[in-house]
Design an enzyme around this catalytic site. Structure first.
Site, short mmCIF file in Angstrom:
data_model
loop_
_atom_site.label_atom_id
_atom_site.label_comp_id
_atom_site.label_asym_id
_atom_site.label_seq_id
_atom_site.Cartn_x
_atom_site.Cartn_y
_atom_site.Cartn_z
N PHE A 122 0.83 -1.22 0.00
CA PHE A 122 0.00 0.00 0.00
C PHE A 122 0.86 1.26 0.00
CE2 PHE A 122 -0.09 2.45 3.99
CZ PHE A 122 0.74 1.69 4.79
N LYS A 123 2.12 1.12 0.37
CA LYS A 123 2.97 2.31 0.46
C LYS A 123 3.14 3.03 -0.88
CE LYS A 123 5.00 1.26 4.82
NZ LYS A 123 4.54 -0.11 5.15
N ASP A 124 2.93 2.28 -1.96
CA ASP A 124 2.98 2.94 -3.28
C ASP A 124 1.94 4.05 -3.41
OD1 ASP A 124 5.03 1.34 -4.39
OD2 ASP A 124 3.61 -0.23 -4.91
N LEU A 132 3.86 6.81 -1.87
CA LEU A 132 5.26 7.03 -2.28
C LEU A 132 5.42 7.20 -3.79
CD1 LEU A 132 7.04 4.89 0.37
CD2 LEU A 132 7.50 7.29 -0.12
#
Ligand code: PLP
Length: 497
Positions: free
Chosen positions: A112-114, A117
């Protein structure tokens, strides 16, 4: 539109614009930037329900990032989110067994960090321009596995930036490590440390607070910034998908507009769930927020007792991105429940750094009633993966399983039937060994990469590009250091005297 400024959780007098907060990451006093007030959603849900993800992103982000122009924001969103995700809708809401699964893992690094980021580098380079910054921005990041790769993928070859990532050499999955050490891009640098994630994070924080280092950096034309989840430029994009999820629940006819939903979040650094908390304050009808921990249940204990105590053994689990004992973003919640009392917040954080422990007052504890906390141990995590597969042929990763386990136990115990959205934070392809072995012991002899194909055959979905690429990727980063050597490694990489 009314401008929003950001102030430090440790000093209400420090006020900066959104773009300055994004550039700096951490406030100069070590506090975290928080918006002076939480804006209210100004587009009706019926309209949001008809919007694409990037369109919702604009409607939410414009409310927080008020010193970016409409043109800038739209361009940034388009650059970040066009053609990078392997699902046509970017974020998919899957109706599962007694729960809705919000798949946040269709980005280039399948976590999910995409979501944040991919967009942070664009927010940051625009912020640099806006504030007349001519120095090269050095992104310094500690990762428990997923942030590192997602930040690398976002910043690789972005002009005017360099990125340095530290990860716990013995605390990430094989796929996670391969993803990082094969990272391309002339401006990328990755090092494993022999300590754990908290050591990496503390080392990074110490460098951020080192004035002497900052001066030497400045002389060489560098300045630090942070891609960690404390950055406002990560927090704000993460609010978007909760608004989107609610709109999709309405669009799919699962709820009527105005009905409350619960949200369950597998939690580590408290960034993702804090975004859900902000979404609620913006007026989204969210009832309960489930804060799900693994065996590093420092947050669970905090919510139960009002005592935050990191003095305990660090457990390496099958959900490594949640193996955290210092949840940095919790400081923003502490500030809020302290009635925005900066001195109180500062004192508690000082206690944390000196003794590893602090206790909130009864009055503060009472303000936590929106949260339901729970944790899942190894056996319960495995059971959640297996159970979800057997109930509905749906495969979740180990992190999502922690939240699933906590939620399903709550549902059984309380019979609260409020529709619940579980944040799916990583693709099962990122943790193939744990996921496969949870479902069947037949494949124990396989390598992690072989398991990727076993998973693909069972799920009948193609192997994500992010994993396929690893098969022939060359390892280009081999640095490993002790925790105490982190600064030296940075100085060498940047060529500081
Ligand atoms: C980072 C991460 C988490 C924890 O999110 P926080 O915002 O740190 O609470 C959970 N699951 C996965 C897969 C992650 O990468």
């Amino acid at each position: 539109m009314e401008k929003i400024l950001y102030r430090s959780t440790r000093d209400n007098q420090t006020k900066v614009t959104a773009s300055q907060a994004i550039l700096k990451g951490l406030a100069p006093d070590g506090g975290l930037y928080v918006p002076e007030r939480i804006p209210q959603l100004d587009v009706p849900v019926e309209r949001l329900a008809g919007m694409t993800y990037p369109e919702v992103a604009y409607e939410v982000m414009k409310l927080y990032l008020t010193d970016y122009t409409e043109e800038e924001l739209k361009e940034i969103i388009s650059k970040a989110y066009t053609g990078k995700f392997d699902h046509a809708d970017m974020v998919h809401l899957h109706k599962g067994y007694h729960a809705f699964y919000l798949e946040l893992y269709h980005g280039p690094t399948i976590a999910f960090k995409d979501m944040a980021l991919q967009i942070l580098p664009h927010l940051m380079t625009a912020a640099a321009k806006k504030n007349g910054v001519t120095k090269e921005i050095v992104i310094l990041t500690a990762t428990s596995g997923d942030t590192g790769k997602a930040a690398l993928a976002g910043f690789a070859d972005v002009p005017g930036t360099k990125i340095i990532v530290f990860y716990p050499k013995y605390g990430v999955s094989a796929v996670q490590e391969m993803q990082m050490v094969t990272q391309r891009g002339a401006n990328t640098f990755i090092a494993g440390i022999t300590g754990n994630f908290d050591d990496a994070q503390s080392g990074v924080k110490a460098m951020f607070n080192n004035k002497e280092l900052a001066e030497r950096m400045a002389r060489e034309g560098y300045q630090f910034s942070s891609a960690n989840s404390i950055n406002v430029g990560r927090l704000v994009p993460q609010i978007v998908y909760y608004v989107y999820a609610y709109a999709q629940m309405v669009a799919g006819g699962h709820i009527a507009n105005g009905d409350p939903i619960n949200i369950a979040v597998p939690t580590g650094n408290f960034g993702n769930i804090l975004a859900a908390c902000y979404a609620k304050k913006m007026g989204l009808p969210i009832a309960k927020l489930f804060c799900a921990s693994n065996e590093n249940k420092v947050l669970y204990d905090f919510f139960q007792t009002g005592i935050y105590d990191k003095n305990r053994p660090f457990v390496v689990t099958s959900s490594p991105s949640m193996d955290i004992l210092i949840s940095s973003n919790l400081e923003r919640l502490i500030y809020e429940i302290a009635g925005e009392d900066d001195a109180k917040c500062k004192a508690l954080m000082q206690q944390l750094s000196e003794t590893g422990r602090y206790e909130i007052t009864e009055e503060m504890h009472e303000k936590l009633s929106d949260f339901v906390s729970g944790y899942a141990d190894q056996a319960e995590t495995i059971k959640a993966i297996k159970g979800t597969y057997e109930n509905s042929h749906y495969i979740i990763d180990t992190h999502t399983a922690v939240a699933g386990s906590v939620y399903h136990r709550y549902r059984k115990e309380t019979e609260d039937k409020t529709k619940t959205v579980i944040a799916c934070t990583a693709s099962p392809f990122k943790f193939p060994r744990s996921v496969i072995l949870a479902i069947s012991s037949d494949y124990g002899y396989q390598s992690d990469m072989e398991m990727v194909y076993t998973l693909s055959d069972n799920m009948r979905i193609p192997v994500p590009r992010a994993v396929e690429e690893l098969r022939n990727a060359e390892i280009v980063h081999r640095t490993v250091c002790e925790t105490q050597e982190m600064q030296k490694v940075v100085e060498e990489y940047l060529g500081l005297a």
